[in-house]
Design an enzyme around this catalytic site. Sequence first.
Site, PDB file in Angstrom:
ATOM      1  N   THR A   1     -17.626 -61.002  46.044  1.00 41.16           N
ATOM      2  CA  THR A   1     -18.497 -61.159  44.872  1.00 41.16           C
ATOM      3  C   THR A   1     -18.195 -60.041  43.875  1.00 41.16           C
ATOM      4  O   THR A   1     -17.826 -58.933  44.276  1.00 41.16           O
ATOM      5  CB  THR A   1     -19.970 -61.085  45.332  1.00 41.16           C
ATOM      6  OG1 THR A   1     -20.212 -62.170  46.234  1.00 41.16           O
ATOM      7  CG2 THR A   1     -20.939 -61.198  44.157  1.00 41.16           C
TER       8      THR A   1
ATOM      9  N   GLU B   1     -21.532 -59.828  52.170  1.00 42.77           N
ATOM     10  CA  GLU B   1     -20.133 -59.356  52.163  1.00 42.77           C
ATOM     11  C   GLU B   1     -19.795 -58.718  53.505  1.00 42.77           C
ATOM     12  O   GLU B   1     -18.708 -58.923  54.061  1.00 42.77           O
ATOM     13  CB  GLU B   1     -19.934 -58.341  51.031  1.00 42.77           C
ATOM     14  CG  GLU B   1     -20.044 -58.965  49.651  1.00 42.77           C
ATOM     15  CD  GLU B   1     -20.041 -57.960  48.515  1.00 42.77           C
ATOM     16  OE1 GLU B   1     -19.801 -58.367  47.378  1.00 42.77           O
ATOM     17  OE2 GLU B   1     -20.292 -56.774  48.756  1.00 42.77           O
TER      18      GLU B   1
END
Length: 220
Positions: free
Chosen positions: A28, A103
């Site tokens: 991201t 993540e």
Amino acid sequence: MTQDELKEAVACAALAYVVEGKIVGVGTGSTARLFIEALAGMKDKIAGAVASSDDTKKRLEGHGIKVFDLNDVTDIPVYIDGADEINVAMHMIKGGGGALTREKIVSAVAQKFVCIVDGSKLVDVLGRFPLPVEVIPMARAYVARELVRLGGAPIVREGVITDNGNIILDVEGLQIVDPVDLETRINQIVGVVSSGLFARRPADVCLLGTSSGVRTMTAD
Ligand code: 5RP
């Protein structure tokens, strides 16, 4: 070259690490967004992707890339993502975009973590970039006090709720000389979901964008 051009160069270079016929883990942030644009050009050669945020999922699907639920996947040969800071040991600070927990989860499953950053992100000592910590809302004040005990100055990221429904404390004033130890200590604070310190699972490869080209770094 501008910072955006350096990000684009490393995003394109990361395509060489994507394994054909397999699922790729996608990070991201602005550099990851450029990677998604590049990945769209080879979407017919991959099985699909696992996304580290709702935003990334939307962007991948917008390009017609199939997005898998992580629970339905066991084999992710490579995870590709940016970072806010990285050192030569491949320890990173991440979470500037607020997606640190997902993540960390996707990168834990992946066999290889390829970090894509422009040269400004390479530092000797992590900590000038405030360390994001995702926290269960009711634990905010307690976790903040514990982070002060660890030497930091936590500040609530105003107006931000993560994809997981939590808040983020950005911890300023840290000079992180032992990233593995600090990550472990923060993990032990009750109410912490995860920290943006990626040291226990560092990157395997860093593609660093410099004015003289993309430099490939690995931890020795
Ligand atoms: C998002 C992240 C990003 O990878 C990090 O913030 C770097 O972002 P950018 O590529 O925009 O510089 O960890 O949670």
